[in-house]
Structure formats: C-alpha cells, structure tokens
Design an enzyme around this catalytic site. Structure first.
Site, PDB file in Angstrom:
ATOM      1  N   GLU A 186     -12.100  32.481  -0.069  1.00  9.12           N
ATOM      2  CA  GLU A 186     -12.197  31.206   0.155  1.00  9.12           C
ATOM      3  C   GLU A 186     -10.924  30.715   1.443  1.00  9.12           C
ATOM      4  OE1 GLU A 186     -13.621  29.435  -3.003  1.00  9.12           O
ATOM      5  OE2 GLU A 186     -15.296  30.169  -3.114  1.00  9.12           O
ATOM      6  N   ARG A 216       5.336 -10.351  19.575  1.00 10.17           N
ATOM      7  CA  ARG A 216       4.361 -10.061  20.633  1.00 10.17           C
ATOM      8  C   ARG A 216       3.486  -9.148  21.068  1.00 10.17           C
ATOM      9  NH1 ARG A 216       7.445  -8.419  25.754  1.00 10.17           N
ATOM     10  NH2 ARG A 216       9.379  -8.626  24.020  1.00 10.17           N
ATOM     11  N   ASN A 236     -20.431  21.225  -5.620  1.00  9.64           N
ATOM     12  CA  ASN A 236     -20.357  21.759  -4.743  1.00  9.64           C
ATOM     13  C   ASN A 236     -20.216  20.879  -3.896  1.00  9.64           C
ATOM     14  OD1 ASN A 236     -19.677  24.223  -2.621  1.00  9.64           O
ATOM     15  ND2 ASN A 236     -20.747  25.586  -3.033  1.00  9.64           N
ATOM     16  N   PHE A 243     -19.532  22.450   2.029  1.00  8.27           N
ATOM     17  CA  PHE A 243     -18.902  21.644   1.145  1.00  8.27           C
ATOM     18  C   PHE A 243     -17.541  21.709   1.535  1.00  8.27           C
ATOM     19  CE2 PHE A 243     -19.274  26.296   1.266  1.00  8.27           C
ATOM     20  CZ  PHE A 243     -17.868  26.771   1.653  1.00  8.27           C
ATOM     21  N   TYR A 260     -27.251  33.793  -3.094  1.00  6.85           N
ATOM     22  CA  TYR A 260     -25.340  33.504  -3.077  1.00  6.85           C
ATOM     23  C   TYR A 260     -26.114  32.371  -4.117  1.00  6.85           C
ATOM     24  CZ  TYR A 260     -21.306  31.770  -3.834  1.00  6.85           C
ATOM     25  OH  TYR A 260     -19.936  30.762  -3.938  1.00  6.85           O
ATOM     26  N   TYR A 301       9.043  -7.891  19.612  1.00  2.00           N
ATOM     27  CA  TYR A 301       7.838  -6.868  19.416  1.00  2.00           C
ATOM     28  C   TYR A 301       6.839  -7.192  18.561  1.00  2.00           C
ATOM     29  CZ  TYR A 301       9.577  -3.725  23.357  1.00  2.00           C
ATOM     30  OH  TYR A 301      10.004  -3.329  24.852  1.00  2.00           O
ATOM     31  N   HIS A 325     -14.603  26.137 -14.034  1.00  2.00           N
ATOM     32  CA  HIS A 325     -13.766  24.861 -13.228  1.00  2.00           C
ATOM     33  C   HIS A 325     -13.635  23.602 -13.529  1.00  2.00           C
ATOM     34  CE1 HIS A 325     -15.913  28.261 -11.313  1.00  2.00           C
ATOM     35  NE2 HIS A 325     -16.215  27.707  -9.756  1.00  2.00           N
TER      36      HIS A 325
END
Length: 507
Positions: A412, A282, A196, A327, A54, A279, A84
């Site tokens: 994916e 404190r 990646n 990834f 791959y 508060y 991409h």
C-alpha cells in the site's frame, strides 16, 4: 418518531446532521435489505467452493497471497479487528461517531460488500440505542480506508473495546448487554466489510462542511455589520460590476450584502464620505464568493462519497469480485484540504475588518471601541486573540493530501491522509467561528457609537439578537465570557435564523 431511511444512494448532508446531532433513528429500506442478502449469498458460495478471493479466503495487505481455510474464516475476521484497532489520541466526539456509524451503514446497504444482514442491523441498532464506540481520533492513513478508527467502531460489536452508553464509558460487552444488543461473531468478509472504507474522514468532513455552509452566511452578516459600522460604500456591490465577472459565489455575496443592508442609513455611496473603501470592505464579494464556490465544490464531492461503496473487494456477482481501490481517500483528501483553505480565508479577511473597527487610525470611532480609553482597553486584545486563531489556521491549512507514507510492506505504497485533512478542516471551522463572533461583537459595539442612523433590514435582526444577549461594553469586563456568548449565538443558529426570517441569504 424521527427516522432516516437509508438505501446507499440517497443520503444527504442534512440527514447526517440529523442523525449525528439530533439523534434521529435509522432504518434500512426494503430494497437495501434485498441487495445485502443477495451480496451475502455470493460470499457464502465463494467460501463453500474454496475459491481464492482477496479478503474472503486470503489474508490482508501484504498477506493477500496467504490462503485461509474455511475453518479459519471466523478467526481471520476477528483477528483483523483486534489487530487493526490501534488508534491513538482523544476519542472522537459522540456526534462524529454517530456520523461514522450512519455513513458506514449507508455504504454497506448498497449491497456490494458481502456483509450479513444481521451484522448490518446490529450496527444500526447500536446507533438507534445510542451505543457509541470509543474511537481515537488519530491513526488513519486514509487509504485501505479508515482501518484503525473503524476497527475501534467494530470492537463493541464483538464484545471488545469500549463504548459510551447513557453517559458512561463501559467495556464493549457491558455496553452492548445494557443496551440489550446481541454481540455478534464475524464471519467471512465481514470484518473487512466493516472497516475498509472512507467513513471516518467523510463523517468528520460532513460536520465541518455543514458548519462551513452556515459560516459562509454568517461571514456575510458579520461583513455587513462592519460595513455599516464603518459607513462603507455600497456601489462596489452593485450587480453591474459582478455580472461581468460572473462567479456564482461573488454574485451571491454581493446580493447578500445589499439585501442585508437594505434601508440602512449607515451605508454610504461613492464620493459621499470617501471615494473608495479598503479591500476588506470593497472586495467582500470576491473573497467570500471564492470561498462559497470552493465549499460548493466540496459539497458536490462529499455527496458522491456519502453514497458510494468504498471497500474492497467489491462484489458484483459470483463471477465478478474485483479487488480495486475505492477505499482510497484521495477525492476527499483534496476536497477537505480545499475546505480548510476556503474557510480559513473567511477568518483571514474578518480579522482585518476587526482591525479596521478597533484601530482609531483607520476610522472615526473611539480607540479600541471604548469610551474611557487608557483606563479601559476595550476590544484591544480581542484582535490579538483573533490574530492568533488566524495564524493557527494558516498552519492548519497546509494540505495533508500532498503527503504519503508507504505501508504494509510497500504493498500500500500511496495513501491519502484524508482523515487528517478532514480533522484539520474541522479545527479551522471552530477557529473561524470565534473570529467571526469577535467581528460581530465589535461591529455592534461600533454601531452603538453612532447616533440617529438606521440599520438595514438584515443587519438590524443580527444586531437585536446580539444585544438581547450581550450588553454594550461600557467598561472592561471579563471579555472571554462575552465572546463565548457571541460564539454560542453562531453555534446555536440564533443570529442566522433571525436574519433569514427577513433575508434569503445565498451561498
């Protein structure tokens, strides 16, 4: 010469900040060089022997079942980057881009990615010569790594895209030529190795995390100043109460407040002026402390991620090349969501302390901390602006990590949104700085209305820095300019450095 040596295993947060913000140079260790060369030999062998692996001899994502010939390997890697690189929005800042480049180089130097040494050295040379790719801030799902933004990082390396060099934005080829850096041709596995990974979210998160650690200390300084301005009760910070609920952040915060106010005649004891405080005074140890513990958790996870191999496939040996999921940004997505929530709370409680400083119904000070109220509004609208930032933070603190949209034809089918989480956390940090700056400035104004009292050893140093740069507000003036000055005293470290010369603040 200021140099950071990377080997994939020992990078720390402070190193990232030095490279990102102070332009330290970067070099590879000899051990890293050897690992990179060894990993590359395995890739070359896979290609030469026509093995089906791959990302090396196949397409990507849903195209993983498409075998690519040896002749087309270079085209495959180039096309990967071109297709991409589809980010959107404003470009990431130069310091974030430098952090991205450093972290990607560090991950590749581990020797599990199969990149050529000369390709990795080109990335490092760009960093050292300050060729900064233009990387749009949006477009990453945070699984299969930060594919889109990292592709924009790679474009100038192959003579495409745009980059900033010596203050000018140039096309990628021109920027590389002017810097004297040779453009490269990607070969098998290299495009995938470069993009990646989780380095965009980790880089954005690194700067948010570093600033958050400083804000943890600034928040204690701001709270201590307000404690003195309102003549708060110190008993709630005594160690006896915190050692029986021993959260580290809580204990450290209580110690910080006592150290900052040591020697103060502003601070009171239980029953002296009143029995107990609200508060927001404190419970400072409990609230600030919880944020400290959360930020320290994020720092631990971030340290692991900075020194991890986060691409795919992972090359272990010629016989072991594993297509896995390193990834996936989920560990960082959850951490950065947590970071944003933790830091947002610092502003949440700070804004409420600011209200106690300016609201005459809650103190014994002039309304809105101004002498001639009515004619002057004083600090009235500073609380409005702080409240707006706090409210925005509540929206930004909605977790990104609970979302997922399937991609790549459902191959994916679960993604992290970790880069969105990191970007949100950085936005929250910026807002928190302004809220804390507002509290500090208001607390110093309130202090000036009280006579014949002495500040603590730490708060006095903070007060002096503020007054050296910002005058007491006698009459209304353009307020944002004064607030900008105080915000810059946080950004440039002036307040923190002055205080830490007297007090060792813990986080």
């Amino acid at each position: 010469m200021k140099i950071i040596t990377i080997d994939g295993n020992n990078l720390i947060l402070e190193d990232v900040v030095k490279v990102a913000r102070e332009n330290y140079k970067v070099e590879l260790s000899e051990e890293a060089r050897e690992r990179v060369l060894k990993s590359r030999k395995i890739v070359d062998s896979i290609v030469e022997n026509n093995k089906v692996v791959y990302g090396i001899t196949t397409g990507f994502g849903k195209f993983s079942d498409v075998t690519i010939s040896q002749d087309d390997c270079k085209t495959l890697q180039r096309n990967l980057i071109l297709s991409h690189a589809c980010g959107y929005g404003n470009n990431l800042s130069k310091e974030i881009v430098r952090a991205i480049m450093l972290l990607r180089a560090n991950a590749l130097s581990k020797g599990y990615s199969g990149i050529r040494l000369e390709t990795l050295e080109t990335l490092i040379e760009m960093l050292n010569k300050r060729v900064h790719p233009c990387i749009p801030e949006k477009g990453s799902l945070g699984a299969s790594g930060d594919l889109a933004p990292l592709s924009h990082m790679v474009l100038p390396m192959i003579g495409e895209g745009e980059a900033e060099f010596e203050g000018r934005v140039l096309n990628g080829k021109e920027a590389m030529n002017e810097a004297g850096i040779q453009i490269i041709e990607l070969t098998a596995k290299e495009g995938l190795a470069l993009i990646n990974g989780t380095q965009v979210m980790t880089a954005v998160g690194a700067l948010a995390l570093y600033d958050s650690i400083n804000l943890l200390k600034i928040s204690d300084i701001a709270a201590a100043l307000t404690m003195e301005a309102l003549r708060g009760i110190e008993d709630a910070f005594y160690s006896e109460i915190h050692r029986i609920r021993p959260h580290a952040g809580q204990i450290n915060t209580a110690e910080n407040i006592l150290s900052l106010t040591e020697g103060s005649s502003f601070i009171t004891k239980q029953g002296e002026l009143r029995v107990q405080d609200a508060y927001t005074l404190r419970c400072i140890p409990q609230v600030h402390g919880a944020s400290k513990d959360a930020v320290n958790y994020v720092k631990e996870k971030h340290s692991i991620e900075m020194n991890s191999a986060t691409d795919n496939p992972i090359i272990i040996s010629e016989d072991i090349v594993i297509s896995g999921g390193n990834f996936h940004g989920q560990p960082m997505a959850l951490a950065f969501d947590f970071l944003g929530i933790a830091v947002a709370e610092l502003a949440n409680i700070s804004e409420r302390r600011l209200e106690r400083l300016i609201n005459y119904q809650l103190n014994d000070l002039p309304a809105f901390l101004v002498k001639k109220g009515g004619l002057n509004s004083g600090f009235m609208i500073t609380q409005y602006a702080a409240a707006a930032l706090v409210s925005e933070n509540k929206i930004l603190a909605h977790p990104a990590s609970v979302d997922s949209i399937p991609s790549s034809a459902n191959q994916e089918d679960h993604v992290s949104m970790g880069t969105i989480a990191a970007r949100k956390s950085l936005d929250i940090v910026k807002n928190v700085k302004r809220v804390l700056a507002t509290e500090i400035m208001a607390a110093c104004q309130a202090i000036d209305f009280r006579d014949n009292l002495n500040l603590g050893k730490g708060t006095m140093e903070a007060y002096k820095v503020v007054r050296q740069n910002i005058d007491f507000i006698e009459e209304d003036k353009v307020m944002y300019k004064e607030l900008d000055k105080c915000t810059e005293l946080i950004n440039n470290g002036s307040i923190l450095e002055a205080v830490e010369r007297k007090v060792n603040l813990k986080y």
